[in-house]
Design a protein around this motif. Sequence first.
Motif, mmCIF file in Angstrom:
data_model
loop_
_atom_site.group_PDB
_atom_site.id
_atom_site.type_symbol
_atom_site.label_atom_id
_atom_site.label_comp_id
_atom_site.label_asym_id
_atom_site.label_seq_id
_atom_site.Cartn_x
_atom_site.Cartn_y
_atom_site.Cartn_z
ATOM 1 N N LEU A 137 0.841 -1.202 0.000
ATOM 2 C CA LEU A 137 0.000 0.000 0.000
ATOM 3 C C LEU A 137 0.876 1.253 0.000
ATOM 4 O O LEU A 137 0.653 2.191 -0.768
ATOM 5 C CB LEU A 137 -0.919 -0.003 1.220
ATOM 6 N N GLY A 138 1.901 1.253 0.868
ATOM 7 C CA GLY A 138 2.796 2.400 0.961
ATOM 8 C C GLY A 138 3.603 2.611 -0.310
ATOM 9 O O GLY A 138 3.711 3.736 -0.817
ATOM 10 N N ILE A 139 4.162 1.529 -0.842
ATOM 11 C CA ILE A 139 4.967 1.643 -2.067
ATOM 12 C C ILE A 139 4.076 2.017 -3.251
ATOM 13 O O ILE A 139 4.465 2.826 -4.104
ATOM 14 C CB ILE A 139 5.728 0.331 -2.334
ATOM 15 N N GLY A 140 2.889 1.458 -3.283
ATOM 16 C CA GLY A 140 1.936 1.837 -4.330
ATOM 17 C C GLY A 140 1.614 3.316 -4.274
ATOM 18 O O GLY A 140 1.459 3.973 -5.314
ATOM 19 N N GLY A 141 1.536 3.861 -3.065
ATOM 20 C CA GLY A 141 1.293 5.293 -2.909
ATOM 21 C C GLY A 141 2.406 6.130 -3.509
ATOM 22 O O GLY A 141 2.156 7.170 -4.130
ATOM 23 N N ILE A 142 3.643 5.681 -3.349
ATOM 24 C CA ILE A 142 4.784 6.408 -3.920
ATOM 25 C C ILE A 142 4.788 6.302 -5.441
ATOM 26 O O ILE A 142 5.062 7.278 -6.148
ATOM 27 C CB ILE A 142 6.115 5.893 -3.341
ATOM 28 N N VAL A 143 4.475 5.126 -5.961
ATOM 29 C CA VAL A 143 4.365 4.966 -7.414
ATOM 30 C C VAL A 143 3.258 5.878 -7.956
ATOM 31 O O VAL A 143 3.428 6.557 -8.979
ATOM 32 C CB VAL A 143 4.089 3.495 -7.788
ATOM 33 N N GLY A 144 2.132 5.921 -7.254
ATOM 34 C CA GLY A 144 1.041 6.806 -7.650
ATOM 35 C C GLY A 144 1.449 8.272 -7.612
ATOM 36 O O GLY A 144 1.069 9.057 -8.490
ATOM 37 N N LEU A 145 2.245 8.637 -6.605
ATOM 38 C CA LEU A 145 2.744 10.007 -6.495
ATOM 39 C C LEU A 145 3.591 10.370 -7.713
ATOM 40 O O LEU A 145 3.432 11.452 -8.299
ATOM 41 C CB LEU A 145 3.574 10.157 -5.215
ATOM 42 N N ILE A 146 4.498 9.476 -8.109
ATOM 43 C CA ILE A 146 5.377 9.735 -9.251
ATOM 44 C C ILE A 146 4.570 9.886 -10.540
ATOM 45 O O ILE A 146 4.808 10.810 -11.341
ATOM 46 C CB ILE A 146 6.414 8.602 -9.384
ATOM 47 N N ILE A 147 3.587 9.019 -10.734
ATOM 48 C CA ILE A 147 2.735 9.107 -11.925
ATOM 49 C C ILE A 147 1.956 10.417 -11.921
ATOM 50 O O ILE A 147 1.871 11.119 -12.946
ATOM 51 C CB ILE A 147 1.782 7.901 -11.991
ATOM 52 N N ALA A 148 1.391 10.773 -10.759
ATOM 53 C CA ALA A 148 0.589 11.999 -10.661
ATOM 54 C C ALA A 148 1.441 13.249 -10.891
ATOM 55 O O ALA A 148 1.010 14.191 -11.564
ATOM 56 C CB ALA A 148 -0.095 12.065 -9.298
ATOM 57 N N LEU A 149 2.658 13.276 -10.338
ATOM 58 C CA LEU A 149 3.553 14.417 -10.552
ATOM 59 C C LEU A 149 3.916 14.541 -12.032
ATOM 60 O O LEU A 149 3.978 15.657 -12.573
ATOM 61 C CB LEU A 149 4.829 14.256 -9.717
ATOM 62 N N SER A 150 4.158 13.402 -12.678
ATOM 63 C CA SER A 150 4.504 13.399 -14.101
ATOM 64 C C SER A 150 3.378 14.001 -14.932
ATOM 65 O O SER A 150 3.612 14.779 -15.865
ATOM 66 C CB SER A 150 4.798 11.978 -14.578
ATOM 67 N N ILE A 151 2.150 13.645 -14.607
ATOM 68 C CA ILE A 151 0.992 14.137 -15.353
ATOM 69 C C ILE A 151 0.711 15.602 -15.033
ATOM 70 O O ILE A 151 0.529 16.429 -15.936
ATOM 71 C CB ILE A 151 -0.250 13.276 -15.039
ATOM 72 N N ARG A 152 0.702 15.933 -13.745
ATOM 73 C CA ARG A 152 0.301 17.283 -13.325
ATOM 74 C C ARG A 152 1.298 18.353 -13.749
ATOM 75 O O ARG A 152 0.901 19.452 -14.144
ATOM 76 C CB ARG A 152 0.123 17.304 -11.807
ATOM 77 N N TYR A 153 2.589 18.025 -13.669
ATOM 78 C CA TYR A 153 3.615 19.030 -13.967
ATOM 79 C C TYR A 153 4.385 18.728 -15.252
ATOM 80 O O TYR A 153 5.377 19.404 -15.544
ATOM 81 C CB TYR A 153 4.594 19.136 -12.790
ATOM 82 N N ASN A 154 3.936 17.729 -16.013
ATOM 83 C CA ASN A 154 4.593 17.349 -17.265
ATOM 84 C C ASN A 154 6.088 17.095 -17.057
ATOM 85 O O ASN A 154 6.939 17.637 -17.775
ATOM 86 C CB ASN A 154 4.376 18.441 -18.321
ATOM 87 N N LEU A 155 6.394 16.260 -16.069
ATOM 88 C CA LEU A 155 7.784 15.962 -15.716
ATOM 89 C C LEU A 155 8.193 14.585 -16.239
ATOM 90 O O LEU A 155 7.348 13.694 -16.376
ATOM 91 C CB LEU A 155 7.958 15.979 -14.192
ATOM 92 N N ASP A 156 9.468 14.421 -16.494
ATOM 93 C CA ASP A 156 10.002 13.109 -16.852
ATOM 94 C C ASP A 156 10.623 12.487 -15.597
ATOM 95 O O ASP A 156 11.752 12.782 -15.235
ATOM 96 C CB ASP A 156 11.058 13.237 -17.944
ATOM 97 N N LEU A 157 9.844 11.642 -14.941
ATOM 98 C CA LEU A 157 10.298 10.987 -13.712
ATOM 99 C C LEU A 157 10.463 9.480 -13.949
ATOM 100 O O LEU A 157 10.240 8.676 -13.047
ATOM 101 C CB LEU A 157 9.302 11.256 -12.577
ATOM 102 N N THR A 158 10.877 9.141 -15.156
ATOM 103 C CA THR A 158 11.007 7.729 -15.533
ATOM 104 C C THR A 158 11.956 6.976 -14.610
ATOM 105 O O THR A 158 11.678 5.834 -14.216
ATOM 106 C CB THR A 158 11.503 7.613 -16.989
ATOM 107 N N LEU A 159 13.087 7.600 -14.269
ATOM 108 C CA LEU A 159 14.063 6.926 -13.414
ATOM 109 C C LEU A 159 13.467 6.615 -12.047
ATOM 110 O O LEU A 159 13.621 5.493 -11.539
ATOM 111 C CB LEU A 159 15.315 7.795 -13.253
#
Length: 201
Positions: free
Chosen positions: A134-156
């Motif tokens: 649940l916790g790790i999924g939350g971090i993955v969700g955070l990275i995806i959401a930041l990528s979408i919201r701010y148009n960032l490349d957070l692939t790494l």
Amino acid sequence: MKSLSRIISFLFHPMLMPLLGIFIIFNSGTHLSFLSFDAQRVIYITVLLATLILPASLLPLFYQFRIIQTFNMQTARERLLPLVVTAVFNYLGLVLLRKMGLSGVINHFLFASLLAITISAIITTFWKISLHMLGIGGIVGLIIALSIRYNLDLTLYLILLLMVAGITASARLELGAHKPSQIYTGFLLGVIITIITILWY
């Protein structure tokens, strides 16, 4: 393998995930990366106290009064009260940060963490969901959401966290702590709650 799995479970403990999330937010290239050192320090300390130190400080008390049998809390019933207490401390930390004027994505992420804990506490009354995933999924969700919201490349970041998710899931299965369904459900719930909260809250 059991010893290695215990080490992995400790390193990626769900109580550490909010701090990891804050670190990623501050180092993701958004405007929040330019917050002053003092402002970042206040946020780090508040999150550390509310999500880790204060909830963890009560575990010896729970053990003393036989509320939990071990610090691993292997049964769903043992996890309920610690989860409720953790949710309360998370809520108080969020309220404090809001009173300091915190808003935006950090506020949304911490609210998502609180929501995930609350939902997992409800699920825990009848099923043992994986809190690690649940916790790790939350971090993955955070990275995806930041990528979408701010148009960032957070692939790494995303690749690293997906690797962590796989390693942690394997460790939890190796220890016999969860069934695969509990692993997958915890991960997906964390991802979904965080993405929805950050993008549409």
